[in-house]
Design an enzyme around this catalytic site. Structure first.
Site, PDB file in Angstrom:
ATOM      1  N   HIS A   1      29.312  41.224  48.310  1.00 25.72           N
ATOM      2  CA  HIS A   1      30.605  41.461  47.465  1.00 25.72           C
ATOM      3  C   HIS A   1      30.806  39.911  46.539  1.00 25.72           C
ATOM      4  O   HIS A   1      31.397  39.872  45.352  1.00 25.72           O
ATOM      5  CB  HIS A   1      31.637  41.594  48.500  1.00 25.72           C
ATOM      6  CG  HIS A   1      32.977  42.042  47.789  1.00 25.72           C
ATOM      7  ND1 HIS A   1      34.003  41.274  48.306  1.00 25.72           N
ATOM      8  CD2 HIS A   1      33.152  42.950  46.948  1.00 25.72           C
ATOM      9  CE1 HIS A   1      35.228  41.618  47.235  1.00 25.72           C
ATOM     10  NE2 HIS A   1      34.939  42.887  46.875  1.00 25.72           N
TER      11      HIS A   1
ATOM     12  N   ASP B   1      34.208  46.413  44.751  1.00 26.41           N
ATOM     13  CA  ASP B   1      35.057  46.729  45.760  1.00 26.41           C
ATOM     14  C   ASP B   1      34.755  47.910  46.859  1.00 26.41           C
ATOM     15  O   ASP B   1      34.664  47.755  47.843  1.00 26.41           O
ATOM     16  CB  ASP B   1      36.507  46.894  45.583  1.00 26.41           C
ATOM     17  CG  ASP B   1      37.013  45.264  45.085  1.00 26.41           C
ATOM     18  OD1 ASP B   1      36.298  44.061  45.150  1.00 26.41           O
ATOM     19  OD2 ASP B   1      38.190  45.201  44.434  1.00 26.41           O
TER      20      ASP B   1
END
Length: 146
Positions: free
Chosen positions: A75, A120
């Site tokens: 991420h 996300d």
């Protein structure tokens, strides 16, 4: 003007000055929190992911301690790629929805919003799949994340 009115006015001004010093919460991080809750169906509070391993939370370095920490590293790298594209991943709002099998990006046409939403959503789904090891929460990163 009455002295009591002056005191009230002074109190309001002081309150406003205090409120002005509170930094705004980046909108995207609030949305990311909702995506995490959607993906894990509320089984673990979002704050459990803010200080986990070497990469979950602010910054990151070293070797990820486990699969969940690798989700956070991925991420972080995804946000890094977004920044290279000229996007501001922590500030971008996007449209998403929470379905029965997890979160999804919804009809996003702008490149930056789509890219960040995909970062996300993938991270939230990765968090939901990965085992959570309590021993890797709030670790001494100076010792374990070289």
């Amino acid at each position: 003007m009455y002295p009591a009115h002056l005191l009230v006015l002074l109190a309001v001004c002081v309150s406003l000055l205090g409120a002005a010093s509170i930094p705004p919460q980046p909108l995207n991080l609030v949305q990311f929190s909702y995506l995490i809750q959607c993906a894990n169906h509320g089984s673990r509070a979002t704050w459990h992911y803010t200080d986990y391993g070497c990469y979950c939370g602010s910054g990151g370095s070293g070797t990820p301690v486990d699969e969940l920490d690798r989700c956070c590293q991925t991420h972080d790298n995804c946000y890094g790629e977004a920044e290279k594209k000229g996007c501001y991943p922590k500030m971008l709002a996007y449209d998403y929805y929470c379905g029965g099998d997890g979160p999804y990006c919804r009809n996003i046409k702008k490149e930056c919003q789509r890219f960040v939403c995909d970062c996300d959503v993938e991270a939230a789904k990765c968090f939901a799949r990965a085992p959570y090891n309590d021993a890797n929460w709030n670790i001494d990163t100076k010792k374990r994340c070289q």
